[in-house]
Design a protein around this motif. Structure first.
Motif, PDB file in Angstrom:
ATOM      1  N   GLN A 290     -50.815  51.989   8.619  1.00  0.00           N
ATOM      2  CA  GLN A 290     -50.719  50.579   8.237  1.00  0.00           C
ATOM      3  C   GLN A 290     -50.713  50.415   6.719  1.00  0.00           C
ATOM      4  O   GLN A 290     -49.986  49.599   6.170  1.00  0.00           O
ATOM      5  CB  GLN A 290     -51.914  49.822   8.827  1.00  0.00           C
ATOM      6  CG  GLN A 290     -51.515  48.526   9.504  1.00  0.00           C
ATOM      7  CD  GLN A 290     -52.718  47.816  10.093  1.00  0.00           C
ATOM      8  OE1 GLN A 290     -53.698  48.431  10.469  1.00  0.00           O
ATOM      9  NE2 GLN A 290     -52.638  46.521  10.174  1.00  0.00           N
ATOM     10  N   ASP A 293     -47.397  50.897   5.164  1.00  0.00           N
ATOM     11  CA  ASP A 293     -46.376  49.948   5.607  1.00  0.00           C
ATOM     12  C   ASP A 293     -46.295  48.786   4.615  1.00  0.00           C
ATOM     13  O   ASP A 293     -47.237  48.011   4.469  1.00  0.00           O
ATOM     14  CB  ASP A 293     -46.728  49.431   7.006  1.00  0.00           C
ATOM     15  CG  ASP A 293     -45.680  48.475   7.550  1.00  0.00           C
ATOM     16  OD1 ASP A 293     -44.655  48.243   6.865  1.00  0.00           O
ATOM     17  OD2 ASP A 293     -45.886  47.965   8.657  1.00  0.00           O
ATOM     18  N   SER A 296     -47.389  45.342   5.597  1.00  0.00           N
ATOM     19  CA  SER A 296     -48.802  45.060   5.871  1.00  0.00           C
ATOM     20  C   SER A 296     -49.423  44.366   4.660  1.00  0.00           C
ATOM     21  O   SER A 296     -49.844  45.009   3.695  1.00  0.00           O
ATOM     22  CB  SER A 296     -49.550  46.367   6.170  1.00  0.00           C
ATOM     23  OG  SER A 296     -50.937  46.126   6.279  1.00  0.00           O
TER      24      SER A 296
END
Length: 937
Positions: A290, A293, A296
């Motif tokens: 995450q 990413d 995110s």
């Protein structure tokens, strides 16, 4: 609780829908009322005082179960927490901290203290999670005014909640600190959103969030957050707090975003923030994925921190190395390839005026990276002024980050910068382990150079220690880091390891083993290093670079010279005398590698391996097997099997017999080992061949799992090793038939019975579930659980690939905390097919390997008997080997044909290596029956 806990179930699952309905119908309020009643309960007067401890434990277990249900419900969005409910939680938390409830009073034993602590932390996490900081961060990110966003709190709710929080005193109750800080962050983000709103009516009151921040920070709230992350109690509980790191991640990220936090080395709170972030991400692959990413937004503020640290590299190395190391779970995205792509370089530089951009008039030495210079004429941007005439400058010069880090590390090793060296080695080790995409990106030449430098440093340190035969804990930890990194790098370049590097690594291993064997007394850290050195030795011996060299070692003299120069076998052999050594499995794997070449097998024989392994089994062999068990592996409940010692010992002997089959030493090994294993240790051999009872009636279906026999994958591998040894020894027919005359019939009966069990694997599949699985083989060690998380790689709906998932689910932990949950789970267990996993496939494949070896052994027996009959001119029916019944062979053949056909049809376009291996094994099973017919007729 069972529905909420089962995260792998699909959204339309009946149990999850039922759970949603319960919360829709008011379960949330009922749980709060029930929790309040438990907290206010008193010890029943009519109950005997001797039961107080038990009552306290059960009361706290109920507290925790209620909080777990609520936590999971909010975390997985089964329901939302409004302002009134949040205030109820807050009041309960304040009362608990103030001692108004029984939670603290019941913490009278170690167990109840853990349960009490867990409940307090769980309630704190609920309060932080239900502030919906993630939602508020999203609104700030999207620049959405508060009144247009999705929020569960009205402005009136916020004022009432603030009135409650203002009564907390973090100085008197440290557990209140994180809540006060989280509330300050919530207020700051909320006020940011309100300022964007054109409707001034929402500006009901200006709340002073700064005073909350000061109070929380000064009262040590960050320290308490770190304590939560470091607490083993939370790690030991399954599932219910699996997201607590995620909650703290969102909280810390929002804090960083709100107050434009920067990691300044002189600020102790900055160090705490870094410690917290490292604890949050390390070991949590989903959170690391995450983080990388870009979509995110939650991790955005922390990514900005990382970028700030990168801008000061290598002037500040420790902080970025620590954070990157914690983010090494999973694979980094290619666009963030810090250690291999070009990066800027920062260094201190003398300036004469308030310039924002400077230019190097001559080459600039970069401190901490000796021999590395910024070329003359390079321009740079002033990041900050650090002295009267000194600034930190980011130069427009971009070498590889890995190159700079390695140069820096080489210098730090000699300057005794202990912390920085250890963290850098840790980063490189984890980077190699989890990000092999860089391995490809980092050229082999660089890795070899780096390995060379590490080896030289290791050898220099060992040489220094050899004269004193004494080492401090710091030096031992340093050596351990070097060996671990060498091990990871060796695995990375396993197929292309240069021969000169291999020999240098072997020299390191040899020197290290020699040194640590001489240390008296042996420090505990040295044991760890010796295990790493043995593993490193094993990895190098198995690498492609030594294939040619090992091939040359097939004659006795070259094998002896090679071993004498590099392997320190006599020293390693001595470690087998310590039956409690954690290195024994690694030593046996090392010997197994040696035994697979003729020179190595000869050397083991001459070095007294057979005597050593007999002594090992004589002292502790009972613990290494399933002695005294009626069923395969039922002793898993009675004995701790230390990493398959018994099976590995059998495997080494098997390899030695195979490598020396035409040698006088081989004959001597066969004669002594048949007598040893099938006379002195016959009971262990027989126990390795015991078959479980296949469930056959309705009574078995109702029998609780906990009362049935469990086995492990290691148990199945022991059975495989036993059969491999039997097959190899049985080829030496004259020695074999003399030695096992008294046990040969029982041996064949055991084999046929186990074969029959495997053959029945295709029967009654539709009637079976995990309640009456024919083979209960849950994951037991770390490697098992890792494979269990991976999807099926065979994807077959037939035979043992369909049966094994029923018994390969993880065994529930038996603890006071989880008793109620596990009991409920057993009572309501679904009869739906268990999911196929990589672990269940591995177990099924192991079953078929055993089946093939059973057939091979029985076939060898028949072949030898047939040859003997041909020699003497008649068949001695009284001593002719028993054969499996036709239905047993039909069953095995049917499974093999069904699975092979299924896999071939499903993989017409592309057949993986795993599928090919499965099909080859099954086809070999099919081919044994015709071979039998040829022999007999």
């Amino acid at each position: 609780m069972h529905a909420l806990h089962n995260g792998s179930v699909s959204e339309d699952n009946t149990m999850k829908e039922e759970a949603r309905k319960l919360f829709h119908d008011g379960l949330e309020n009922k749980l709060i009322l029930f929790f309040n009643n438990i907290l206010s309960s008193s010890y029943p007067e009519q109950m005997d005082a001797d039961f107080f401890t038990l009552w306290a434990e059960e009361t706290l277990i109920e507290d925790n179960l209620v909080l777990d249900i609520l936590y999971l419900a909010y975390y997985d969005s089964f329901c939302t927490c409004g302002g009134e409910m949040w205030k109820k939680f807050g009041s309960l938390y304040e009362g608990i901290l103030a001692g108004d409830y029984n939670l603290g009073k019941l913490a009278i034993t170690t167990e109840t203290q853990q349960l009490s602590y867990h409940a307090k932390v769980q309630l704190l996490l609920i309060l932080i999670e239900t502030l919906n900081l993630e939602n508020v961060l999203q609104m700030v990110h999207d620049e959405v005014p508060y009144r247009k966003g999705v929020s569960t709190f009205s402005m009136t709710d916020v004022q009432d909640m603030d009135a409650l929080v203002s009564t907390f005193n973090a100085f008197e109750m440290k557990e209140a600190g994180p809540l006060v800080l989280a509330w300050a962050v919530f207020l700051y983000l909320l006020l940011t959103l309100v300022e964007k709103d054109e409707n001034n009516e929402l500006m009901v009151v200006e709340i002073d969030h700064i005073s909350y921040v000061r109070q929380a920070i000064e009262a040590g709230s960050l320290r308490y957050c770190l304590e939560i992350l470091e607490c083993d109690i939370l790690k030991d509980y399954d599932g219910s707090v699996s997201g607590y790191r995620g909650v703290l991640r969102t909280f810390i990220s929002a804090f960083v975003a709100s107050y434009e936090f920067k990691l300044q080395p002189e600020d102790s709170n900055c160090t705490l923030i870094l410690d917290i972030l490292c604890k949050i991400y390390r070991g949590e692959e989903s959170l690391c994925i995450q983080f990388w990413d870009k979509e995110s937004f939650i991790d955005g503020p922390i990514r900005s921190l990382l970028c700030n640290l990168e801008s000061e590299f290598p002037f500040r190395t420790l902080e970025i190395v620590r954070l990157l190391s914690s983010l090494c779970e999973g694979t980094w995205p290619t666009e963030y390839n810090f250690l291999n792509r070009s990066v800027g370089i920062s260094s201190l530089f003398e300036i004469n005026s308030d310039l924002e951009v400077v230019e190097a008039l001559q080459a600039v030495q970069v401190p901490g990276v000796e021999g590395f210079f910024i070329p003359a004429g390079t321009r740079g941007r002033v990041l900050r002024v650090v002295g009267e005439n000194t600034a930190l400058v980011r130069w427009e010069y971009s070498p590889s980050g890995m190159f700079v880090l390695l140069l820096h590390l080489a210098q730090e090793m000699y300057l005794n910068s202990k912390d920085e060296v250890v963290y850098t080695l840790d980063l490189l080790s984890r980077l190699v382990t989890f990000n092999t995409s860089q391995g490809r990106a980092t050229t082999g030449g660089r890795i070899f150079t780096f390995m060379d430098n590490i080896c030289q440093s290791f050898l220099a340190t060992v040489e220094t220690l050899s004269s004193a035969l004494d080492a401090s804990e710091d030096i031992l930890n340093f050596l351990a880091c070097q060996v671990e990194l060498l091990l990871q790098l060796t695995r990375t370049v396993f197929k292309s390891l240069a021969l000169h590097v291999s020999l240098l690594v072997l020299k390191c291993s040899s020197s290290g083993l020699k040194l640590f064997s001489a240390l008296k007394p042996l420090p505990s850290e040295a044991n760890v290093i010796m295990k790493l050195l043995l593993t490193l030795l094993l990895s190098v011996l198995q690498s492609d670079s030594l294939n040619a060299h090992s091939g040359g070692a097939t004659n006795e003299s070259s094998g002896e010279d090679f071993s004498k120069n590099h392997l320190q076998v006599p020293i390693v052999m001595l470690k087998l005398d310590d039956k409690n050594s954690a290195s024994i499995p690694i030593i046996l794997k090392f010997f197994l590698t040696l035994a697979r070449v003729r020179g190595g097998a000869e050397m083991l024989y001459c070095s007294g391996f057979l005597s050593s392994v007999r002594a090992l089994f004589a002292e502790s062999g009972e613990d290494f097997s399933r002695i005294g068990s009626e069923n395969l592996g039922s002793s898993c409940e009675k004995f701790v099997i230390p990493q398959d010692i018994w099976g590995l010992g059998l495997a080494v002997v098997t390899a030695m017999v195979k490598s020396l089959r035409d040698n006088s030493s081989g004959t001597a090994i066969v004669d002594s080992m048949i007598q040893y294993f099938f006379s002195e240790k016959a009971h262990l051999i027989f126990n390795s061949l015991n078959a479980p009872d296949f469930p056959s009636d309705d009574h078995d279906k109702k029998r609780p799992q906990a009362q049935r026999a469990w086995i492990s994958l290691a148990t199945l591998k022991e059975t495989e090793h036993t059969l491999m040894l039997m097959c190899e020894l049985a080829k030496h027919w004259n020695s074999w038939i003399k030695a096992i005359r008294n046990v040969d019939r029982k041996l064949r009966e055991k084999c046929i019975h186990l074969l029959a069990f495997i053959s029945r694997g295709s029967q009654r599949l539709g009637e079976l579930s995990s309640r009456n699985a024919p083979l209960l083989c849950p994951p037991t060690v770390k490697e098992d659980f890792e494979i269990c998380l991976k999807p099926s790689y065979v994807n077959s709906r037939n035979g043992w690939f369909a049966l094994s998932p029923l018994g390969c689910v993880p065994k529930p932990k038996i603890s006071s905390f989880s008793t109620a949950l596990s009991t409920y789970g057993q009572a309501t267990e679904s009869t739906d097919p268990a999911p196929k996993t990589g672990f269940s496939d591995t177990v099924a494949l192991q079953v078929y390997r055993i089946a093939f070896l059973l057939l091979k052994f029985l076939c060898l027996q028949t072949e030898c008997a047939a040859k003997r009959a041909e020699e003497v001119g008649f068949v001695d029916l009284a001593h002719f080997p028993e054969l499996p019944m036709p239905e047993i062979l039909h069953g095995l053949q049917g499974q093999a044909i069904f699975i092979t056909t299924e896999l071939c049809e499903a993989n017409k376009l592309k057949v993986s290596q795993e599928t090919q291996d499965v099909c080859n094994l099954l086809l070999q099973i099919c081919g044994i029956r015709p071979h039998w017919r040829v022999m007999l007729f």
